[in-house]
Design a protein around this motif. Structure first.
Motif, short mmCIF file in Angstrom:
data_model
loop_
_atom_site.label_atom_id
_atom_site.label_comp_id
_atom_site.label_asym_id
_atom_site.label_seq_id
_atom_site.Cartn_x
_atom_site.Cartn_y
_atom_site.Cartn_z
N ALA A 17 0.86 -1.19 0.00
CA ALA A 17 0.00 0.00 0.00
C ALA A 17 0.89 1.23 0.00
N PRO A 18 0.38 2.37 -0.45
CA PRO A 18 1.19 3.59 -0.38
C PRO A 18 1.63 3.89 1.05
N VAL A 19 2.89 4.27 1.20
CA VAL A 19 3.45 4.61 2.51
C VAL A 19 3.87 6.08 2.50
N VAL A 20 3.35 6.83 3.45
CA VAL A 20 3.69 8.25 3.61
C VAL A 20 4.44 8.39 4.93
N VAL A 21 5.67 8.86 4.86
CA VAL A 21 6.49 9.04 6.06
C VAL A 21 6.52 10.52 6.43
N VAL A 22 6.17 10.80 7.68
CA VAL A 22 6.24 12.16 8.21
C VAL A 22 7.35 12.17 9.25
N GLY A 23 8.39 12.94 9.01
CA GLY A 23 9.52 12.93 9.93
C GLY A 23 10.26 14.24 9.92
N ASN A 24 11.47 14.22 10.45
CA ASN A 24 12.32 15.41 10.42
C ASN A 24 13.77 14.97 10.38
N ILE A 25 14.66 15.92 10.19
CA ILE A 25 16.08 15.58 10.18
C ILE A 25 16.78 16.08 11.44
N SER A 26 16.00 16.63 12.37
CA SER A 26 16.58 17.15 13.60
C SER A 26 16.07 16.39 14.80
N VAL A 27 16.80 16.45 15.88
CA VAL A 27 16.39 15.84 17.13
C VAL A 27 15.41 16.77 17.82
N GLY A 28 14.38 16.20 18.43
CA GLY A 28 13.42 17.02 19.15
C GLY A 28 12.15 17.24 18.36
N GLY A 29 11.18 17.87 18.99
CA GLY A 29 9.87 18.03 18.40
C GLY A 29 9.81 19.15 17.37
N THR A 30 9.12 18.86 16.26
CA THR A 30 8.90 19.88 15.23
C THR A 30 7.43 20.01 14.88
N GLY A 31 6.56 19.18 15.47
CA GLY A 31 5.14 19.22 15.15
C GLY A 31 4.69 18.11 14.23
N LYS A 32 5.43 17.00 14.20
CA LYS A 32 5.08 15.89 13.31
C LYS A 32 3.71 15.29 13.66
N THR A 33 3.48 15.06 14.95
CA THR A 33 2.28 14.32 15.35
C THR A 33 0.99 15.07 15.02
N PRO A 34 0.88 16.40 15.29
CA PRO A 34 -0.32 17.09 14.83
C PRO A 34 -0.50 17.04 13.31
N LEU A 35 0.61 17.05 12.58
CA LEU A 35 0.52 16.94 11.13
C LEU A 35 -0.05 15.58 10.73
N VAL A 36 0.41 14.51 11.36
CA VAL A 36 -0.12 13.18 11.07
C VAL A 36 -1.63 13.14 11.33
N ALA A 37 -2.06 13.74 12.44
CA ALA A 37 -3.49 13.76 12.75
C ALA A 37 -4.28 14.48 11.66
N ARG A 38 -3.74 15.59 11.17
CA ARG A 38 -4.43 16.30 10.09
C ARG A 38 -4.44 15.49 8.80
N LEU A 39 -3.35 14.78 8.51
CA LEU A 39 -3.32 13.97 7.30
C LEU A 39 -4.34 12.84 7.35
N VAL A 40 -4.57 12.29 8.54
CA VAL A 40 -5.62 11.27 8.67
C VAL A 40 -6.96 11.86 8.26
N GLU A 41 -7.28 13.06 8.74
CA GLU A 41 -8.53 13.72 8.36
C GLU A 41 -8.57 13.95 6.85
N LEU A 42 -7.49 14.47 6.31
CA LEU A 42 -7.43 14.79 4.89
C LEU A 42 -7.63 13.54 4.04
N LEU A 43 -7.00 12.45 4.42
CA LEU A 43 -7.12 11.22 3.65
C LEU A 43 -8.54 10.65 3.73
N ARG A 44 -9.14 10.73 4.91
CA ARG A 44 -10.53 10.27 5.02
C ARG A 44 -11.46 11.10 4.13
N GLU A 45 -11.25 12.41 4.15
CA GLU A 45 -12.07 13.29 3.32
C GLU A 45 -11.93 12.95 1.84
#
Length: 352
Positions: free
Chosen positions: A48-76
């Motif tokens: 199945a298509p795999v979408v990776v949401v990540g960063n190249i730095s250590v520490g938080g950048t806001g990945k998890t809220p972005l994943v939550a929004r992508l779930v909504e977007l994909l469902r829509e």
């Protein structure tokens, strides 16, 4: 403030002394990526298509809220998304683990439990993300895999890479570990499909903003209050995320007076961490609330945030995914309008 915050975001004597080690680290990670790129190390597709949401730095950048929004977007858009994660901080003796709203964050990690509560979609965690993705697709009716983090987990073959950058801290001194905060050299960003700037975006990047103007009581989630309701006095601000300052700035933007209590990312909270002598409200992040709800006092609140994305990004992302899904023979239902995920049928994720 941790070691990287002190030395990794500026040019200073410590960073200069560690620069040779950073060069060696950069050579090693480049070499590893080339081995995967040329097939000397094997990456595995999962069907199945795999979408990776990540960063190249250590520490938080806001990945998890972005994943939550992508779930909504994909469902829509008519897809059936599922999430895989490493389950960072989880101490489970067995992997993979199916994550539900009632899962123990000490076993499966705090971010997967937060996503389970927010997204209500299938989630499987395993340090081996290939195994997690396969279990996800074998167990649930998913046709798109979202990987929360895992940009450097090259064994999982991906179709779309999204890198998130903190708009204020950017890439620090642009050095790899240990002199700087980077897991990979800055040039890696030229190879991903999309770069998202959290809070600020430069040329070639898409803007993401995190919005949350309401606090939810930890003891009774049915009770909420606008952040403006806390302006009459001082509040304790608690944050155990990669960049606690981002949460504190969010509260200050709402014109709150704070007593700041920063903790390390994925901190294992104890009752004494959020119980203070001053009888003042305690505001914390949604991720921290997952671990504090069991012993939270009446005056403890969390502040959920939603990711708002550049419409151009959403359009280009869906077009890219549609072409990939078509090539893989993935069929999708007609999408429903609206931002909220609550109007969509939810899959059964009761298995633990």
């Amino acid at each position: 403030m941790n070691w990287l915050d002190r030395h990794g975001y500026s040019l200073n004597l410590v960073a200069v002394l560690l620069w040779p080690l950073s060069l060696l680290f950069g050579v090693a990670v480049r070499g590893r990526r080339l081995l995967y790129k040329h097939g000397l190390l094997h990456s595995e597709a999962v069907g199945a298509p795999v979408v990776v949401v990540g960063n190249i730095s250590v520490g938080g950048t806001g990945k998890t809220p972005l994943v939550a929004r992508l779930v909504e977007l994909l469902r829509e858009a008519g897809y059936k998304p599922g999430i895989v994660s490493r389950g960072y901080g989880g101490q489970s003796a067995e992997w993979p683990r199916h994550v539900t709203v009632d899962s123990d964050p000490s076993q499966v990690g705090d971010e997967p439990v937060m996503l389970a509560r927010r997204c209500r979609c299938p989630i499987v965690v395993d340090p081996d993300r290939v195994a997690a993705a396969r279990v996800l697709l074998e167990t649930y009716d998913c046709n798109v895999v979202l990987s929360d983090d895992g940009l450097q987990h090259y064994r999982l073959r991906r179709d779309i890479e999204i890198a998130v950058i903190c708009g204020s801290r950017r890439l620090g001194n642009e050095a790899c570990l240990p002199a700087g905060p980077l897991r990979e050299p800055p040039s890696r960003l030229r190879e991903v499909d999309f770069v998202i700037g959290n809070g600020a975006a430069r040329s070639g990047e898409y803007l993401m903003s995190l919005r949350g103007e309401t606090a939810v009581n930890l003891n009774d989630p049915c009770v909420s209050s606008a952040l403006t309701g806390f302006r009459h006095g001082t509040v304790h601000a608690v944050a155990g995320i990669g960049d606690p300052g981002r949460f504190f700035d969010h509260l200050r933007h709402a014109r709150l007076r704070l007593i700041e209590h920063p903790f390390p990312d994925h901190h294992r909270f104890k009752p004494e961490d959020i119980h203070f002598r001053q009888d003042l409200p305690v505001l914390m992040t949604e991720k921290d609330a997952i671990k504090c709800r069991a012993f939270a006092a009446e005056g403890c609140w969390c502040v959920p945030v939603d990711a708002w994305l550049d419409p151009d990004f959403e359009e280009h992302f869906l077009k890219r995914l549609a072409a990939i899904a078509l090539a893989k023979g993935i069929r999708r239902e007609r999408g429903k309008p609206g931002r909220g995920a609550g109007t969509h049928p939810q899959p059964d994720v009761s298995r633990e």
